[in-house]
Write an enzyme that holds these catalytic residues in place. Structure first.
Site, PDB file in Angstrom:
ATOM      1  CB  SER A 220      -1.003   0.029   1.327  1.00 49.24           C
ATOM      2  OG  SER A 220      -0.205   0.276   2.303  1.00 49.24           O
ATOM      3  CG  ASP A 221       1.305   6.062  -1.406  1.00 49.05           C
ATOM      4  OD1 ASP A 221       2.240   5.907  -0.550  1.00 49.05           O
ATOM      5  OD2 ASP A 221       1.137   6.784  -2.131  1.00 49.05           O
ATOM      6  CD1 TRP A 222       5.155   4.905   4.951  1.00 49.42           C
ATOM      7  CD2 TRP A 222       4.824   3.657   2.946  1.00 49.42           C
ATOM      8  NE1 TRP A 222       6.185   4.078   4.886  1.00 49.42           N
ATOM      9  CE2 TRP A 222       5.954   3.262   3.569  1.00 49.42           C
ATOM     10  CE3 TRP A 222       4.272   3.166   1.986  1.00 49.42           C
ATOM     11  CZ2 TRP A 222       6.777   2.281   3.258  1.00 49.42           C
ATOM     12  CZ3 TRP A 222       5.349   2.096   1.413  1.00 49.42           C
ATOM     13  CH2 TRP A 222       6.544   1.636   2.099  1.00 49.42           C
ATOM     14  CB  ALA A 224      -2.970   3.661   1.047  1.00 45.27           C
TER      15      ALA A 224
END
Length: 791
Positions: A220-222, A224
């Site tokens: 995941s994006d941080w 997210a």
């Protein structure tokens, strides 16, 4: 490697622990199966490592827009190998790059961090980047999957896009890097057609993993991942950062209660173990022994890539390369303090930055005269003086010290080794400054939180600074600033101290990020402009370095317009009026308006050129190197002319109503003429396109260097359907970089991918039969040869 055998040795708690970060940048070690910590790091133009600070310097390469401007996949592969070398040096297994979202609009805040408006060029450059990094045994995670093409409300926005446009445009580069063997992929914050990407099973499980056969991991994006079951079933494999988050005990409970099958957890663990094996973090993996070839000289490569990326847009009268120049007026704030990279997670900290002023002054036989002209920056730069950061407990006792090269405290995610967070109560930055000129000096404090700032022991500021906004990343990356004036004599030294009371955190991440800034006394803007014009009038040539600023181009927000900030347009006009041999160097990662374009002798686009900005600029201006860049994105005359500008959600959504008509496709459909077309760029020689032979599989082109010096040309192949219907008038289908001596002819063959003649329908890809024209030339608008084919 039998991953299933290893998985069978783990209990459910251990398996789930592996799916969430152990901290800001790593997954946990599991010694009982031979698994080390698996460390990730931001890119894409350098490897920052686990510390978001200058304590551990990194090579800083040119921006991704610059990489794409080379159109040179072999050079990009070499960039990837250098990044792998840097990653291994820093103990990093996975690089969180490249960014392969599209330049849908010039307003996109991370435009500089992406490659191109064209999905084919983006995919080819992205694939070369992936191959180069992974040649060195380091994983890549192309990002942000998918339709993350702007920054406004990026955490919550819903992108509305048809399956056809999604497949043909926005998914296409991701499919290309998956075919190239990417070991990872990062899911985006945004939603697509109503489902957030960390939960988007149709796209992540269905398209990426099942249809494309992706065997890597999806991180995941941080922050997210915002759900337990939906994200666990949606295809995301790793939730970062950790150890806090919506998985952990909550996910374990969901598995034990049958809401999430344990097989889904096992599949994620298998993907992580495969990544660890590939990168050498798992016993028996060969990854860390890969890439042990001769060391790459990072400084030399950064300089070469910069020159290859510089894009000459205009060169009236052949003013470039310089010949017989003895006096050179160099003007602009970015000439003395180059903007070498964009802001945000792409930021790294090199151990040297060579400005244009320094690079040109190192050249023998030329007198370089400098003037500021105007300063467009809204924030002061950190004081360029060594400093000491003190980490203090509640009693004011020093827990640890750290030396930093400039007056900036920056630790994101975790503090330095040896600092216990439960005892850390404050951080203090101490430095000194010796004035080089007398007058009213300006100092600043930038940060979010409660601060005390002293000059020679006297408190000049003691209060809280609050960020007003709802994007934590913007608050982190673009903290508010407070300024103070202090009179100093030339040679006078003052002691400076800035203390942050209470260390901030976000989602369990430590945030230590504050700065002491400084600016020298300065004459008024009118006098600065007049001084620059006088200097230009008395010099053989004038070079104005115009730039965007951190407030204009960065992660966390989109641009409001395409204007150069401050009074730079006025400065350029004044200098050009004073000296007809004025060269404007545009130091920007994405398009800017150039109302003075027809009034200057030359325009050289240097993008964000990386740490070797100065030497590379000197090489190109004086002809030691040819500007090798070609535009990877169409540059508009003005924002109003741009076919796609919408980045502002309405009712929480941004519809991609323009369909496939972004970039040059949109310009052609609208019948508008930009300032400079996609693919444009001039060199220091001339080329004749002699002949073309084309089929549905390949295009063979003959070109001759008709100039007086060795040169490089980017031969571009476009394919135009005779009856486009709802399709764009033409699309880039291939390209080749060729080199030749004066008078030499080169024959190059470009192979056409099957997708050149295909469209997406409800049942998949289908070839559209009919007549097509193969067009070959130096840009999308400079098509010199044609050949008709039939499909």
């Amino acid at each position: 490697m039998d991953f299933d055998e290893l998985i069978n040795k783990l209990d459910l708690s251990t398996k789930i622990r592996l799916l969430t970060g152990a901290d800001m940048w790593s997954l946990p070690a599991i010694p009982e199966i031979g698994l080390d910590r698996l460390v990730m790091s931001d890119g894409p133009i350098g490897v920052r490592g686990e510390q978001w600070s200058a304590v551990d310097p990194s090579i800083a390469l040119p921006s991704p827009t610059a990489l794409a401007a080379t159109w040179d996949v072999d050079l990009v592969r070499q960039v990837g190998r250098l990044l792998a070398q840097e990653a291994r040096r820093k103990g990093v297994h996975v690089l969180l790059a490249p960014t392969i979202n599209l330049h849908r609009t010039p307003l996109g805040g991370r435009h500089f961090e992406c490659f191109s408006e064209d999905p084919f060029l983006t995919g080819e450059v992205g694939a070369a980047y992936v191959e180069g990094v992974q040649d060195g045994g380091v994983g890549t995670t192309p990002k942000h999957f998918v339709a993350n093409d702007f920054e406004t409300d990026r955490f919550t926005v819903n992108v509305k896009v048809t399956d056809k446009v999604l497949r043909e445009m926005y998914l296409a580069p991701f499919e290309r890097v998956v075919r190239a063997g990417a070991w990872g992929l990062m899911s985006a914050y945004n939603s697509v057609n109503g489902t957030t990407m960390t939960e988007h099973s149709d796209l992540v499980n269905g398209v990426l993993k099942d249809e494309w056969g992706f065997d890597g991991y999806v991180v995941s994006d941080w922050t997210a991942v915002r759900s337990t079951e939906a994200a666990a079933l949606g295809g995301t494999d790793v939730a970062m950062p950790g150890p806090n988050g919506p998985w952990g005990e909550k996910l374990e409970a969901a598995v034990r209660e049958g809401r999430v099958p344990e097989s889904a957890v096992d599949d994620r663990v298998r993907r992580i173990l495969r990544l660890a094996w590939r990168t050498g973090a798992l016993d028996g993996g060969a990854g860390r022994t890969v890439g042990s070839a001769a060391s790459i000289d990072g400084v030399a490569l950064a300089r070469e890539v910069a020159a290859r990326s510089f894009t000459l847009l205009r060169n009236e009268g052949g003013v470039l390369p310089f010949a017989g120049v003895r006096t050179l007026a160099l003007i602009g704030s970015a000439a003395d303090e180059a903007r070498i990279m964009g802001g945000g997670s792409a930021q790294v900290f090199p151990d040297r930055i060579v400005s244009p002023l320094r690079g040109l002054r190192e050249r023998d036989g030329v007198e370089v005269r400098y003037a500021l002209g105007t300063d467009p920056r809204l924030r002061f730069s950190p004081l360029n003086a060594p400093a000491t950061a003190l980490f203090l407990d509640g009693e004011g006792q020093v827990l640890a010290e750290a030396a930093v090269p400039i007056a900036e405290a920056r630790w994101v995610g975790q503090p330095p080794a040896g600092v216990e967070l439960d005892r850390l109560a404050a951080v203090e930055l101490r430095t000194s400054y010796t004035a080089d000129v007398a007058g009213e000096h300006q100092f600043s404090v930038a940060g979010v939180g409660r601060y005390t700032f002293t000059i020679d022991g006297t408190t000049v500021f003691a209060e809280a600074i609050v960020f007003e906004g709802d994007d934590p990343a913007a608050g982190l990356l673009h903290a508010p600033e407070r300024r103070f004036t202090h009179a100093l004599e030339a040679g006078q030294t003052v002691e400076l101290s800035l203390r942050q009371h209470e260390v901030a955190s976000f989602n369990g991440m430590t945030l230590i990020l504050f700065t002491i800034g400084h600016a020298n006394p300065s004459a008024g803007e009118d006098e600065l402009l007049a001084e620059a014009a006088r200097l230009a009038a008395g010099s053989d040539v004038a070079v104005v370095v115009a730039s965007t600023t951190l407030e204009v181009e960065s992660e966390g927000f989109d641009r409001k317009d395409l204007k150069l900030p401050g009074r730079q347009d006025e400065l350029i006009a004044a200098v050009a009026a004073a000296n007809p041999r004025t060269v404007v160097v545009v130091n920007a990662g994405s398009p800017v308006e150039m109302p003075w374009a027809g009034d200057v002798a030359a325009i050289l686009l240097t993008w964000f050129p990386g740490q070797e900005a100065g030497p590379a600029l000197a090489d190109v201006l004086f002809g030691d190197a040819e500007p090798g860049g070609r535009l990877p994105t169409t540059w508009p005359v003005s924002l109003e002319d741009s076919p796609v500008v919408n980045v502002t959600p309405r009712d929480g959504a941004v519809p991609y109503d323009e369909g496939a008509f972004i970039g040059y496709r949109g310009w052609e459909k609208a019948g508008r003429t930009p300032a400079f077309w996609f693919g444009h760029g001039l060199g220091y020689t001339s080329w004749t396109y002699n002949a073309v032979d084309a089929s549905t599989e390949s295009v063979t082109v003959s070109v001759t260097n008709t100039g007086e010096r060795r040169g490089r040309e980017v031969v571009q192949v476009y394919v135009a359907p005779a009856d486009p219907g709802e399709r764009p008038a033409r699309r880039l289908a291939g390209f080749a970089v060729v080199e030749a001596e004066p008078g030499e002819t080169v024959v190059s063959t470009v192979f056409l991918p099957e997708r050149t003649f295909q469209v997406w329908g409800g049942d998949g890809w289908s070839t559209v039969p009919g007549a097509y024209t193969v067009e070959v030339g130096a840009s999308v608008a400079d098509r010199r040869l044609t050949a008709d084919i039939s499909v």
